[in-house]
Motif scaffolding. Structure first.
Motif, PDB file in Angstrom:
ATOM      1  N   ALA A   8       2.263   4.151  -1.763  1.00 19.91           N
ATOM      2  CA  ALA A   8       2.032   4.819  -3.051  1.00 19.91           C
ATOM      3  C   ALA A   8       3.319   5.330  -3.678  1.00 19.91           C
ATOM      4  O   ALA A   8       3.441   5.360  -4.907  1.00 19.91           O
ATOM      5  CB  ALA A   8       1.041   5.964  -2.857  1.00 19.91           C
TER       6      ALA A   8
ATOM      7  N   SER B  90       0.805  -1.225   0.000  1.00 18.24           N
ATOM      8  CA  SER B  90       0.000   0.000   0.000  1.00 18.24           C
ATOM      9  C   SER B  90       0.836   1.272   0.000  1.00 18.24           C
ATOM     10  O   SER B  90       0.305   2.358   0.264  1.00 18.24           O
ATOM     11  CB  SER B  90      -0.922   0.003   1.227  1.00 18.24           C
ATOM     12  OG  SER B  90      -0.172  -0.119   2.429  1.00 18.24           O
TER      13      SER B  90
ATOM     14  N   SER C 105      -5.342   0.366  -1.307  1.00 15.54           N
ATOM     15  CA  SER C 105      -5.303   1.431  -0.296  1.00 15.54           C
ATOM     16  C   SER C 105      -5.078   0.875   1.098  1.00 15.54           C
ATOM     17  O   SER C 105      -4.764   1.627   2.032  1.00 15.54           O
ATOM     18  CB  SER C 105      -6.606   2.234  -0.332  1.00 15.54           C
ATOM     19  OG  SER C 105      -7.726   1.384  -0.099  1.00 15.54           O
ATOM     20  N   THR C 106      -5.246  -0.428   1.263  1.00 13.68           N
ATOM     21  CA  THR C 106      -5.024  -1.068   2.552  1.00 13.68           C
ATOM     22  C   THR C 106      -4.100  -2.263   2.357  1.00 13.68           C
ATOM     23  O   THR C 106      -3.820  -2.668   1.233  1.00 13.68           O
ATOM     24  CB  THR C 106      -6.350  -1.544   3.172  1.00 13.68           C
ATOM     25  OG1 THR C 106      -6.978  -2.488   2.288  1.00 13.68           O
ATOM     26  CG2 THR C 106      -7.297  -0.374   3.414  1.00 13.68           C
TER      27      THR C 106
END
Length: 220
Positions: A15, A13, A41-42
């Motif tokens: 980025a 996760s 995102s998790t």
């Protein structure tokens, strides 16, 4: 002739690592090739060992399914983790070709030299990579999987000694392993390959760039 649209899925996760992967992929992509890089995102911030890999699977699988359902132009998916997390499960679905950056790097390194070694991050990853190399059928071409003792996220910290540790492990490999190429064993090392190739005067193989070229060949 179909233009390639390569979807890179970073299973962790973080980025910033996904951005690095996307930039490295676009830097080597042919004109007309579209590169998309995404991450869940998790889930774990880094994949360091089998427990992190297992924890990343739900987010990876959900993102894979949602992305392919939403965009039929995707010609290949690349798992942007050198552990090739979830590769075999996703490949079995056969919706599009699925590559792993680890597998891609092993194949390219085996073409670049008779023998190669892998320089990865932490010792906990070594057994996973050794198993993947065996499954790919290249154990006889890989001299050794080495760990530089670099936590994955240290590669994202400006000014850390991560690069120096990688360089020291490459030096050790060149001294002891009787090799002609190095495969860099982490997506977070993708921006190092060109400089390290120039410094050490051997092919230093990045799995991100390797997977781009293989995915383009498949699409065409």
């Amino acid at each position: 002739m179909q233009n390639a649209h390569i979807l890179f899925i970073n299973p962790n996760s973080t980025a910033s690592m996904t951005v690095k992967v996307g930039e490295a992929a676009r830097a080597v992509a042919s004109p007309g090739t579209r590169v998309t890089a995404i991450n869940p995102s998790t889930g774990p911030a880094a994949i360091q060992g089998p427990e992190d890999g297992e924890a990343a699977l739900p987010g990876l699988f959900a993102l894979f399914d949602a992305s392919l359902d939403a965009d039929p132009s995707i010609t290949a998916v690349v798992i942007a983790c050198f552990d090739d997390t979830g590769l075999w499960e996703l490949r079995a679905r056969k919706r599009v070709p699925v590559l792993g950056i680890g597998e891609a790097a092993y194949h390219v390194a085996s073409i670049a030299a008779e023998k190669f070694s892998v320089v990865t991050t932490l010792p906990i990853s070594v057994p996973i990579l050794e198993d993947n190399i065996a499954r790919t059928g290249l154990s006889g071409r890989c001299a050794r999987v080495r760990a530089a003792n670099v936590p994955v996220l240290d590669l994202e910290i400006p000014g850390s000694d991560a690069r120096l540790r990688v360089e020291r492990e490459i030096e050790a490999a060149l001294e002891a392993d009787q090799i002609g190429a190095i495969a860099l064993g982490c997506a977070g090392m993708a921006d190092l390959a060109s400089d390290l190739s120039a410094r050490f005067k051997i092919p230093v193989i990045d799995g991100v760039a390797s997977s781009v070229k293989l995915a383009e060949a498949i699409a065409r």
